[in-house]
Design an enzyme around this catalytic site. Structure first.
Site, PDB file in Angstrom:
ATOM      1  N   ILE A  86       4.272   7.110   7.594  1.00  0.00           N
ATOM      2  CA  ILE A  86       4.212   7.321   6.081  1.00  0.00           C
ATOM      3  C   ILE A  86       4.296   5.726   5.472  1.00  0.00           C
ATOM      4  O   ILE A  86       4.403   5.155   5.999  1.00  0.00           O
ATOM      5  CB  ILE A  86       5.515   7.118   5.358  1.00  0.00           C
ATOM      6  CG1 ILE A  86       6.438   8.779   6.658  1.00  0.00           C
ATOM      7  CG2 ILE A  86       6.864   7.496   4.539  1.00  0.00           C
ATOM      8  CD1 ILE A  86       8.344   8.822   7.044  1.00  0.00           C
ATOM      9  N   CYS A  87       4.110   6.004   4.593  1.00  0.00           N
ATOM     10  CA  CYS A  87       3.538   4.243   3.864  1.00  0.00           C
ATOM     11  C   CYS A  87       4.677   4.404   2.493  1.00  0.00           C
ATOM     12  O   CYS A  87       4.495   4.637   1.504  1.00  0.00           O
ATOM     13  CB  CYS A  87       1.840   4.631   3.184  1.00  0.00           C
ATOM     14  SG  CYS A  87       1.561   3.383   1.984  1.00  0.00           S
ATOM     15  N   LEU A  88       4.916   3.883   2.768  1.00  0.00           N
ATOM     16  CA  LEU A  88       6.696   3.531   2.353  1.00  0.00           C
ATOM     17  C   LEU A  88       6.663   1.781   2.755  1.00  0.00           C
ATOM     18  O   LEU A  88       7.367   0.933   3.358  1.00  0.00           O
ATOM     19  CB  LEU A  88       7.599   4.664   2.481  1.00  0.00           C
ATOM     20  CG  LEU A  88       8.830   4.429   1.693  1.00  0.00           C
ATOM     21  CD1 LEU A  88       8.666   5.069   0.707  1.00  0.00           C
ATOM     22  CD2 LEU A  88      10.186   4.984   2.378  1.00  0.00           C
TER      23      LEU A  88
END
Lengths: 151, 439
Positions: A86-88
């Site tokens: 996840i890109c967060l």
């Protein structure tokens, strides 16, 4: 493995006794730092009706470092890659020890409602999302129906 | 290990032990100027002779000893966290002695409002000075006996093991001393200077509050974030630090990818830690010591503390102080946090003199950044060299060389010499900066 901190124990108790709507998180019996997580796709989003499985792991120095979280269910989303990573920013440079597992899962849930193709992790998905948003949303819906069906 | 620092090598705070034993007043000679310029302290006091010496000193600094107490707390953390104990222990010990950050208090796992005083005292009596220390060393990589660094790494591993054993032994001794004196004081009614009076314990823990980060209960004199005035215990505060040096934000990485460039070493960045509560950059805290307690270092023996008849004023800058006039005690300490009576403290700029930043207790961040840049520079220099030579080899191999074979090998030689020069310059720079730190 070091003993569980008071904080992890308290957070776990609350996650189980007072869960966030649409989110469940259960620790493994043999490893209390490892959680099985499910997130329901929000209504009015391409993920509506889907139930997404994730895994969450609390490293030794949690909460000074962020938990490790990954989608296990296949999902068509510009900020989530094929491996479920996840890109967060909350998981990376904006992590702070005041954020709890519960708040983190809420941010992931809201990432599903508001994808951000300008800061992509899955480049191919982001391209489609930018070129043909309606088409991309359609694909996301199809993937949700195919891979994230509620049992 | 021949480099065991002698008592004189130690920071001046060490003098407390001797002073306490002699029964004389405890004088902490670490001046504010030294605290404000920690590198000067290191240089002046020759705080450590080498890396191993420093590690030994840090190990000693992390021992919780009841003889080293400030306002009912201690100079070393209880051990809620087992990682990141890489803050400058000498600086933090100094700050606690000067009452510029909250001392490390023993945490209560739980607190029940219904507890009687006796129950509370019993709970506190059961607390050890330090959490159990695991004797297992973190899994280290298996060493290759054929590696040229084998001896060095083997020695380092043995040193770490010995250090851990020493730490466990020292903490066990400290606990035994504490238990013995506690028994004499509470059981037999002897006067033991460093055993806190019942009044002190009740004053501190009666209104203990949960730290919002570790969820443990501590006496109410917390540190407060400079920006959003949130409480944070010292044990959590010393954990917060800059991220390791890293390439700039994704966008720039992308740009570099597009232009086909690698991350340039000087681009590596290291940013000050952000506030865990409001994400404000340049995280720092302030601390206002309780006005009705001044025990231990630079104060009265904790066994002599008696609760005054007036209600103690608790200095929580986040709350109303009320109409208690004694809340603002006259002081000549210019570092006092400006708390106006009855007013909520506003946020303070990071450079305010009462603010202690995360960089302040980890002044080595710049050295770390430089060494990360140097490492990357060396790596990319080596990569360029390999790349250049393979290009030349390729050209000669394919026989499509415009210049003669002799020319291209001269080119190659020239390139390799340049590369070697660059590497040796870098190493020289690194050697110099290391020397600067040591001296």
């Amino acid at each position: 493995m070091a003993a569980l901190s008071k904080r992890i124990i308290r957070e776990t108790e609350r996650l189980v006794s007072d869960p966030v709507p649409g989110i469940t998180a259960m620790p493994h019996e043999d490893n209390l730092r490892y959680f099985d997580v499910t997130i329901e796709g929000a209504d009015q989003s391409p993920y509506e009706g889907g139930l997404f499985k994730l895994e969450l792991f609390l490293p030794e120095d949690y909460p000074m470092v962020a938990p490790k979280v990954r989608f296990l269910t296949k999902i068509y989303h510009p900020n989530i890659d094929r491996l479920g990573r996840i890109c967060l920013d909350t998981l990376k440079k904006n992590w702070t020890p005041a954020i709890q597992i519960r708040t983190l899962l809420l941010s992931i849930q809201s990432l599903l409602t508001s994808p951000n193709p300008d800061d992509p992790l899955a480049n191919d998905v982001a391209e489609c999302w930018k070129k043909d948003e309606a088409g991309a949303i359609q694909t996301a819906k199809e993937w949700t129906a195919k891979y994230a069906k509620k049992e | 290990m021949g480099n065991v620092p002698t008592k004189e090598d130690r920071g001046s705070i060490g003098s407390y032990d001797d002073a306490a034993r002699r029964g004389g007043p405890v004088v902490n000679s670490l001046t504010v100027r030294e605290i404000l310029n920690p590198s000067a302290t290191y240089r002046k006091k020759k705080y450590y002779k080498d890396k191993e010496g420093l590690k030994e000193q840090v190990t000693k600094d992390l021992i919780v000893s009841h003889e080293e107490n400030v306002d009912g707390g201690f100079l070393a953390p209880y051990g809620v966290y087992t990682h990141n104990q890489d803050y400058a222990t000498a600086i933090v010990r100094g700050l606690i002695s000067e009452r510029r950050i909250s001392p490390f208090y023993l945490p209560l796992q739980d607190l029940d409002d219904d507890w009687t005083d006796e129950q509370l005292i019993k709970e506190l009596d059961d607390l050890a000075l330090h959490a159990p220390i695991s004797g297992e060393i973190e899994e280290t990589t298996i060493l290759d006996p054929n590696s040229k660094h084998y001896q060095k790494h083997l020695q380092a591993q043995l040193f770490e093991k010995a250090l851990l054993q020493k730490r466990i032994a020292l903490q066990t001794e400290a606990q035994a001393r504490y238990d013995r004196e506690k028994k004499l004081a509470y059981g037999n009614g002897f006067r033991k200077e460093n055993i806190p009076s019942r009044d002190l314990l009740l004053r501190l823990y009666k209104d203990a509050t949960e730290c919002p980060i570790c969820f443990l209960f501590y006496p109410n004199n917390f540190n407060y974030t400079r920006c959003c005035v949130q409480p944070i215990c010292s044990e959590c505060f010393v954990q917060i630090k800059r991220l390791d040096p890293h390439p700039p934000h994704d966008e720039e990485e992308e740009r570099n990818q597009n232009s086909g460039e690698l991350v340039v070493p000087k681009d590596l960045i290291s940013e000050p830690a952000i506030c865990p509560f409001c994400a404000m950059p340049n995280f720092g805290i302030t601390y206002t010591p309780p006005q009705d307690i001044k025990t231990g270092i630079n104060g009265i023996p904790p066994c002599d503390y008696k609760r005054s008849t007036t209600k103690p004023s608790i200095n929580t800058p986040g709350k109303d102080i009320g109409n208690d006039d004694s809340a603002v005690v006259e002081t000549n300490d210019t570092l006092e946090v400006p708390v106006k009576k009855g007013a909520r403290r506003h946020s303070l700029p990071s450079e305010h003199q009462s603010v202690i930043s995360t960089d302040f207790i980890r002044p080595d961040w710049e050295r770390k950044l430089n060494s990360a840049r140097m490492k990357l520079a060396r790596r990319s220099a080596a990569a360029t060299a390999i790349h250049a030579s393979s290009l030349l080899m390729d050209e000669t191999g394919n026989g499509q060389v415009r210049s003669s074979r002799a020319d291209s090998s001269a080119d190659l030689e020239q390139k390799m010499i340049e590369q070697a020069l660059r590497l040796s310059l870098l190493e020289e720079e690194e050697r110099k900066s290391k020397q600067n730190i040591k001296s």
